[in-house]
Design a protein around this motif. Structure first.
Motif, PDB file in Angstrom:
ATOM      1  N   ILE A  36       0.903  -1.260   0.002  1.00  0.00           N
ATOM      2  CA  ILE A  36      -0.001   0.081  -0.069  1.00  0.00           C
ATOM      3  C   ILE A  36       0.814   1.280   0.069  1.00  0.00           C
ATOM      4  O   ILE A  36       1.763   1.452   0.771  1.00  0.00           O
ATOM      5  N   ALA A  37       0.513   2.162  -0.819  1.00  0.00           N
ATOM      6  CA  ALA A  37       1.402   3.303  -0.935  1.00  0.00           C
ATOM      7  C   ALA A  37       0.840   4.793  -0.485  1.00  0.00           C
ATOM      8  O   ALA A  37      -0.642   4.698  -0.532  1.00  0.00           O
ATOM      9  N   THR A  38       1.305   5.428   0.113  1.00  0.00           N
ATOM     10  CA  THR A  38       0.612   6.729   0.648  1.00  0.00           C
ATOM     11  C   THR A  38       1.641   7.822  -0.223  1.00  0.00           C
ATOM     12  O   THR A  38       2.676   8.049  -0.015  1.00  0.00           O
ATOM     13  N   VAL A  39       0.615   8.596  -0.742  1.00  0.00           N
ATOM     14  CA  VAL A  39       1.129   9.754  -1.334  1.00  0.00           C
ATOM     15  C   VAL A  39       1.193  10.956  -0.409  1.00  0.00           C
ATOM     16  O   VAL A  39       0.034  11.430   0.234  1.00  0.00           O
ATOM     17  N   ARG A  40       2.265  11.633   0.137  1.00  0.00           N
ATOM     18  CA  ARG A  40       2.500  12.679   0.671  1.00  0.00           C
ATOM     19  C   ARG A  40       3.029  13.846   0.316  1.00  0.00           C
ATOM     20  O   ARG A  40       4.015  13.892  -0.282  1.00  0.00           O
ATOM     21  N   VAL A  41       2.609  14.966   0.395  1.00  0.00           N
ATOM     22  CA  VAL A  41       3.108  16.319  -0.222  1.00  0.00           C
ATOM     23  C   VAL A  41       3.460  17.255   0.833  1.00  0.00           C
ATOM     24  O   VAL A  41       2.655  17.596   1.615  1.00  0.00           O
ATOM     25  N   GLY A  42       4.930  17.374   1.087  1.00  0.00           N
ATOM     26  CA  GLY A  42       5.369  18.130   2.287  1.00  0.00           C
ATOM     27  C   GLY A  42       4.969  17.407   3.530  1.00  0.00           C
ATOM     28  O   GLY A  42       4.558  15.863   3.463  1.00  0.00           O
ATOM     29  N   SER A  43       5.029  17.776   4.625  1.00  0.00           N
ATOM     30  CA  SER A  43       4.507  17.234   5.887  1.00  0.00           C
ATOM     31  C   SER A  43       4.209  18.063   6.985  1.00  0.00           C
ATOM     32  O   SER A  43       4.628  19.151   7.170  1.00  0.00           O
ATOM     33  N   THR A  44       3.292  17.625   7.912  1.00  0.00           N
ATOM     34  CA  THR A  44       3.040  18.374   9.251  1.00  0.00           C
ATOM     35  C   THR A  44       3.166  17.478  10.384  1.00  0.00           C
ATOM     36  O   THR A  44       3.239  16.259  10.207  1.00  0.00           O
ATOM     37  N   GLU A  60       2.472  -4.648  12.041  1.00  0.00           N
ATOM     38  CA  GLU A  60       2.038  -5.595  12.984  1.00  0.00           C
ATOM     39  C   GLU A  60       1.202  -6.670  12.225  1.00  0.00           C
ATOM     40  O   GLU A  60       1.316  -7.887  12.679  1.00  0.00           O
ATOM     41  N   THR A  61       0.511  -6.236  11.068  1.00  0.00           N
ATOM     42  CA  THR A  61      -0.371  -7.094  10.551  1.00  0.00           C
ATOM     43  C   THR A  61      -0.054  -7.869   9.173  1.00  0.00           C
ATOM     44  O   THR A  61      -0.440  -8.553   8.724  1.00  0.00           O
ATOM     45  N   GLY A  62       1.109  -7.433   8.944  1.00  0.00           N
ATOM     46  CA  GLY A  62       2.174  -7.799   7.871  1.00  0.00           C
ATOM     47  C   GLY A  62       1.900  -7.426   6.501  1.00  0.00           C
ATOM     48  O   GLY A  62       2.101  -7.685   5.178  1.00  0.00           O
ATOM     49  N   ILE A  63       1.149  -5.973   6.588  1.00  0.00           N
ATOM     50  CA  ILE A  63       0.929  -5.247   5.357  1.00  0.00           C
ATOM     51  C   ILE A  63       2.051  -4.641   5.020  1.00  0.00           C
ATOM     52  O   ILE A  63       2.673  -3.850   5.688  1.00  0.00           O
ATOM     53  N   PHE A  64       2.597  -4.335   3.754  1.00  0.00           N
ATOM     54  CA  PHE A  64       3.700  -3.757   3.378  1.00  0.00           C
ATOM     55  C   PHE A  64       3.068  -2.075   3.126  1.00  0.00           C
ATOM     56  O   PHE A  64       2.359  -2.162   2.406  1.00  0.00           O
ATOM     57  N   SER A  65       3.884  -1.115   3.657  1.00  0.00           N
ATOM     58  CA  SER A  65       3.185  -0.097   3.573  1.00  0.00           C
ATOM     59  C   SER A  65       4.463   1.082   2.945  1.00  0.00           C
ATOM     60  O   SER A  65       5.837   0.925   3.705  1.00  0.00           O
ATOM     61  N   CYS A  66       4.425   1.601   1.813  1.00  0.00           N
ATOM     62  CA  CYS A  66       5.534   2.451   1.211  1.00  0.00           C
ATOM     63  C   CYS A  66       4.901   4.042   1.173  1.00  0.00           C
ATOM     64  O   CYS A  66       3.657   4.222   0.963  1.00  0.00           O
ATOM     65  N   HIS A  67       5.992   4.927   1.133  1.00  0.00           N
ATOM     66  CA  HIS A  67       5.569   6.379   1.056  1.00  0.00           C
ATOM     67  C   HIS A  67       6.030   6.805  -0.322  1.00  0.00           C
ATOM     68  O   HIS A  67       7.137   6.815  -0.856  1.00  0.00           O
ATOM     69  N   VAL A  68       5.192   7.612  -0.908  1.00  0.00           N
ATOM     70  CA  VAL A  68       5.847   8.647  -2.081  1.00  0.00           C
ATOM     71  C   VAL A  68       5.891   9.929  -1.664  1.00  0.00           C
ATOM     72  O   VAL A  68       4.634  10.616  -1.490  1.00  0.00           O
ATOM     73  N   ASP A  69       7.060  10.633  -1.550  1.00  0.00           N
ATOM     74  CA  ASP A  69       7.205  11.737  -0.701  1.00  0.00           C
ATOM     75  C   ASP A  69       7.451  12.882  -1.958  1.00  0.00           C
ATOM     76  O   ASP A  69       8.484  12.614  -2.406  1.00  0.00           O
ATOM     77  N   HIS A  93      -1.111  -2.228  -4.550  1.00  0.00           N
ATOM     78  CA  HIS A  93      -2.576  -2.830  -4.150  1.00  0.00           C
ATOM     79  C   HIS A  93      -3.513  -1.913  -3.567  1.00  0.00           C
ATOM     80  O   HIS A  93      -4.638  -1.933  -3.140  1.00  0.00           O
ATOM     81  N   GLY A  94      -3.035  -0.618  -3.637  1.00  0.00           N
ATOM     82  CA  GLY A  94      -3.922   0.376  -2.778  1.00  0.00           C
ATOM     83  C   GLY A  94      -3.252   1.682  -2.629  1.00  0.00           C
ATOM     84  O   GLY A  94      -1.890   1.665  -2.488  1.00  0.00           O
ATOM     85  N   VAL A  95      -3.848   2.752  -2.628  1.00  0.00           N
ATOM     86  CA  VAL A  95      -3.157   4.103  -2.264  1.00  0.00           C
ATOM     87  C   VAL A  95      -4.015   5.033  -1.573  1.00  0.00           C
ATOM     88  O   VAL A  95      -5.112   5.076  -1.421  1.00  0.00           O
ATOM     89  N   LEU A  96      -3.241   5.816  -0.675  1.00  0.00           N
ATOM     90  CA  LEU A  96      -3.854   6.695   0.183  1.00  0.00           C
ATOM     91  C   LEU A  96      -3.155   8.065  -0.166  1.00  0.00           C
ATOM     92  O   LEU A  96      -2.019   8.178  -0.610  1.00  0.00           O
ATOM     93  N   ILE A  97      -4.070   9.230   0.033  1.00  0.00           N
ATOM     94  CA  ILE A  97      -3.524  10.770  -0.220  1.00  0.00           C
ATOM     95  C   ILE A  97      -3.425  11.090   1.149  1.00  0.00           C
ATOM     96  O   ILE A  97      -4.472  11.388   1.865  1.00  0.00           O
TER      97      ILE A  97
END
Ligand code: NAD
Length: 287
Positions: A36-44, A60-69, A93-97
């Motif tokens: 699962i990818a998270t798109v992040r623009v800047g950060s707070t 903890e649950t075995g899901i792989f999480s990556c960031h597109v910064d 397999h999934g994207v969060l903004i």
């Protein structure tokens, strides 16, 4: 009457354990885990805290999480291209903004170009439309966490008077659809509501997500109400919600605290949605 205080951390733990079991099953079946990818623009600091919590839950649950910064000054076109690349990447397999976004970047634009099957947050117009039509598929995460808590408490929905204090696209609007789908009578209040008490006092179920500390006092609630406090505000005294907890708990039937209520369940529900998008991306292909 003193309300039952709902333990969101316990509910979240139960959900995480269930997700972990399902992840290990799909790993056996397909040979890999959801990515699962998270798109992040800047950060707070706030978005960093939330992201760290979610990453920890994924781990903890075995899901792989990556960031597109991307940097704070990235153009909207650059961010759109990043989302399009993730749409086309079969290994994602999934994207969060991640919110908040800088003001020159439209969240609506990013969500609408995201492929609906990769929309972990359930906010793409196709997924929101399904929620509205009562064909709940990938449901927005925060509304899903409210319903999950109510379900854990074996709440009967039909005919209940529900008041929601929030009319945002990510909380109040989809949540009102979820309650209507369950045959509740729903009233949605917001910052322009003239006399908030007039509405909230009628609620059998009161959900508040204004981000205003102590907005809801004992004068806003009727005896026995189920109060779900979605608000998260950082104050000098620490994190709090919208509800004046100590006075409202004397009147309510059930109440979620802040912290330790809706927040952890929201993180856990994001994991559930990650599994859903994974199955949409991979499951059908391998069947
Ligand atoms: P938003 O700013 O988009 O929406 C705020 C809503 O509250 C609007 O509908 C606004 O009209 C209403 N509001 C504001 N002040 C009010 C007032 N004085 N009286 C009545 N209504 C008022 O924010 P959002 O993204 O929907 O988030 C709302 C809150 O929920 C924030 O505190 C946020 O941190 C929190 N949140 C918590 C979770 C969680 O998992 N617990 C998830 C998402 C958001």
């Amino acid at each position: 009457m003193v309300a039952k205080v709902i333990d969101g951390r316990w509910i979240a733990k139960e959900i995480r354990e269930d997700v972990a079991k399902q992840v290990s099953k799909v790993k056996k079946e397909y040979g890999f885990v959801p990515n699962i990818a998270t798109v992040r623009v800047g950060s707070t600091p706030e978005s960093d805290i939330y992201l760290n919590l979610r990453d920890k839950a994924c781990e903890e649950t075995g899901i792989f999480s990556c960031h597109v910064d991307l940097p704070e000054n990235a153009s909207e076109e650059e961010v759109v291209d990043a989302v399009k690349n993730l749409n086309e990447d079969d290994d994602v397999h999934g994207v969060l903004i991640q919110l908040p976004l800088p003001s020159h970047i439209s969240h609506d634009t990013l969500i609408s170009i995201l492929h609906p099957k990769k929309d972990v947050e359930g906010l793409h117009p196709v997924n929101l439309g399904k929620t509205l039509l009562g064909e709940e598929d990938i449901v927005p995460i925060t509304p899903l966490s409210v319903i999950t808590i109510l379900d854990y408490e074996k709440t009967k929905y039909e005919g209940k008077d529900v008041v929601i204090v929030n009319h945002s696209n990510i909380v109040g609007k989809p949540l009102s659809a979820l309650f209507l789908n369950r045959n509740c009578s729903v009233c949605v209040c917001h910052v322009y509501t003239k006399d908030l008490k007039k509405y909230t006092r009628n609620a059998d179920i009161l959900v508040t997500a204004a981000g205003v500390p102590r907005l809801i006092t004992k004068n806003h609630v009727k005896k026995g109400v189920f109060v779900l406090d979605v608000g998260i505000v950082k104050t000098k005294e620490g994190v709090c919600g919208d509800v004046d907890f100590s006075s409202v708990k004397e009147i309510a039937g059930k109440i979620t605290p802040v912290p330790g209520g809706v927040g952890p369940v929201t993180v856990a529900c994001s994991l559930k949605n990650m599994l859903k998008t994974f199955m949409k991306c991979v499951g059908e292909k391998h069947r």
